[in-house]
Enzyme design. Structure first.
Site, PDB file in Angstrom:
ATOM      1  N   ASP A  34      30.287  49.903  41.835  1.00  0.00           N
ATOM      2  CA  ASP A  34      31.255  49.633  42.912  1.00  0.00           C
ATOM      3  C   ASP A  34      32.658  49.342  42.386  1.00  0.00           C
ATOM      4  O   ASP A  34      33.556  49.006  43.159  1.00  0.00           O
ATOM      5  CB  ASP A  34      30.797  48.433  43.756  1.00  0.00           C
ATOM      6  N   ARG A  41      28.230  42.706  41.737  1.00  0.00           N
ATOM      7  CA  ARG A  41      29.646  42.996  41.466  1.00  0.00           C
ATOM      8  C   ARG A  41      30.348  41.891  40.673  1.00  0.00           C
ATOM      9  O   ARG A  41      31.529  42.041  40.338  1.00  0.00           O
ATOM     10  CB  ARG A  41      30.400  43.229  42.793  1.00  0.00           C
ATOM     11  N   ARG A  95      32.299  38.026  53.628  1.00  0.00           N
ATOM     12  CA  ARG A  95      32.402  37.979  52.175  1.00  0.00           C
ATOM     13  C   ARG A  95      33.165  36.737  51.702  1.00  0.00           C
ATOM     14  O   ARG A  95      32.633  35.891  51.017  1.00  0.00           O
ATOM     15  CB  ARG A  95      33.080  39.247  51.655  1.00  0.00           C
ATOM     16  N   HIS A 138      34.971  43.487  55.530  1.00  0.00           N
ATOM     17  CA  HIS A 138      36.180  43.040  54.826  1.00  0.00           C
ATOM     18  C   HIS A 138      37.357  43.197  55.785  1.00  0.00           C
ATOM     19  O   HIS A 138      37.372  44.117  56.608  1.00  0.00           O
ATOM     20  CB  HIS A 138      36.476  43.946  53.610  1.00  0.00           C
ATOM     21  N   CYS A 180      40.460  50.368  49.742  1.00  0.00           N
ATOM     22  CA  CYS A 180      39.475  49.736  48.846  1.00  0.00           C
ATOM     23  C   CYS A 180      39.672  50.164  47.396  1.00  0.00           C
ATOM     24  O   CYS A 180      39.291  49.453  46.472  1.00  0.00           O
ATOM     25  CB  CYS A 180      38.061  50.123  49.248  1.00  0.00           C
TER      26      CYS A 180
HETATM   27  N1  ARG Z   1      30.217  48.693  48.166  1.00  0.00           N
HETATM   28  C1  ARG Z   1      31.347  47.820  48.114  1.00  0.00           C
HETATM   29  C2  ARG Z   1      30.962  46.447  48.580  1.00  0.00           C
HETATM   30  O1  ARG Z   1      30.199  46.335  49.488  1.00  0.00           O
HETATM   31  C3  ARG Z   1      32.467  48.365  48.931  1.00  0.00           C
HETATM   32  C4  ARG Z   1      33.734  47.566  48.831  1.00  0.00           C
HETATM   33  C5  ARG Z   1      34.829  48.097  49.666  1.00  0.00           C
HETATM   34  N2  ARG Z   1      36.046  47.481  49.359  1.00  0.00           N
HETATM   35  C6  ARG Z   1      36.942  46.997  50.242  1.00  0.00           C
HETATM   36  N3  ARG Z   1      38.057  46.547  49.786  1.00  0.00           N
HETATM   37  N4  ARG Z   1      36.662  46.943  51.522  1.00  0.00           N
HETATM   38  O2  ARG Z   1      31.414  45.440  48.068  1.00  0.00           O
END
Ligand code: ARG
Length: 262
Positions: free
Chosen positions: A57, A82, A131, A160, A254
């Site tokens: 990612d 991550r 998040r 996000h 992203c």
């Molecule tokens: N697969 C990643 C996650 O879920 C995607 C992140 C996307 N990034 C963003 N800035 N919205 O963390």
């Protein structure tokens, strides 16, 4: 930015990810390269972070930190898959001579933070709900010395802030009201009466996951309705195709960590 050389969908940490989805890495790299070249063509400088094979990612570079006027508020990822990315971003900022402040609470960088330099001497917009821990909003405010407006996300597809709202210039935003709680929708209406309002189709096409330099708005090519609205509002939409990266739940914004120097 960080190229998607090791991009894969092997785990699911947002509703867009279906583990086992086949990914065309070559195509992903090709689409990513067009995005990078688009930014270069608009006159921007792009630094490239080396990707990590164990970090599929990492292409979503926006999540690695949030910088304002030369100060970097580091990221701390919600999911262990991550977490190692944060140090890679930290190393980049330190190498480049930025002042880097490590966070004590979970926050996913520009994924949940946006910046409007023309409001209140520099206003930070900050998302929470999925998040970023709301405690990070207060921490960002004290680290960055700028006011933070907390915005509550309520629809897991928009996990996000940067998939639900975008800064268009120093003062204005575009957003999809349905991604937020009712009190936050009221706050956004009051604060941004002149906002560009996206509909659900454009939001689901990752249209709001755009990056604007105040004039050009680089956005996912499928968000055609939003592109028309942006044009009507005086911006120049610059569509790019990023279909492969949608499989991981992201698009244009992203892939970019904006560097706001002093
Ligand atoms: N697969 C990643 C996650 O879920 C995607 C992140 C996307 N990034 C963003 N800035 N919205 O963390």
């Amino acid at each position: 930015m960080c190229p998607p050389e090791y991009f894969a969908v092997g785990y699911a940490i947002n509703p867009w990810m279906a583990p086992g989805t086949p990914v065309d890495v070559e195509l992903a790299v090709k689409q990513w390269t067009v995005l990078r070249d688009t930014l270069l063509g608009l006159g921007h400088t792009v630094h490239v972070l080396p990707p990590g094979p164990e970090l599929p990612d990492m292409v979503y570079a926006a999540n690695g930190a949030f910088s304002v006027h030369g100060v970097v508020y580091g990221a701390r990822f919600r999911y262990p898959q991550r977490s190692a990315e944060a140090d890679r971003h930290r190393a980049f900022y330190l190498e480049q001579g930025w002042r880097y402040v490590a966070p004590t609470v979970i926050n996913e960088g520009e994924g949940d933070f946006a910046y409007l330099p023309g409001r209140l001497g520099g206003l930070v917009l900050a998302g929470h709900g999925f998040r970023t821990d709301p405690a990070a909003h207060a921490e960002a405010q004290s680290v960055l010395g700028r006011p933070v407006l907390s915005l509550h996300l309520s629809d897991p597809r928009f996990y996000h802030l940067d998939v639900a709202l975008a800064a268009l210039d120093d003062h204005t935003v575009a957003y999809f009201p349905g991604a937020f709680t009712a009190p936050t929708r009221q706050i956004l209406r009051n604060a941004f009466p002149d906002a560009v309002i996206a509909d659900e189709d454009d939001a689901l096409a990752f249209g709001l996951n755009l990056i604007s330099d105040g004039r050009h708005a680089v956005l996912n090519s499928e968000a055609t309705g939003l592109a028309a609205k942006l044009r009507a509002a005086g911006y120049e939409p610059v569509p790019v195709e990023l279909g492969e990266l949608k499989k991981g739940g992201g698009s244009v914004r992203c892939c970019i960590a904006e560097l706001r120097s002093a």
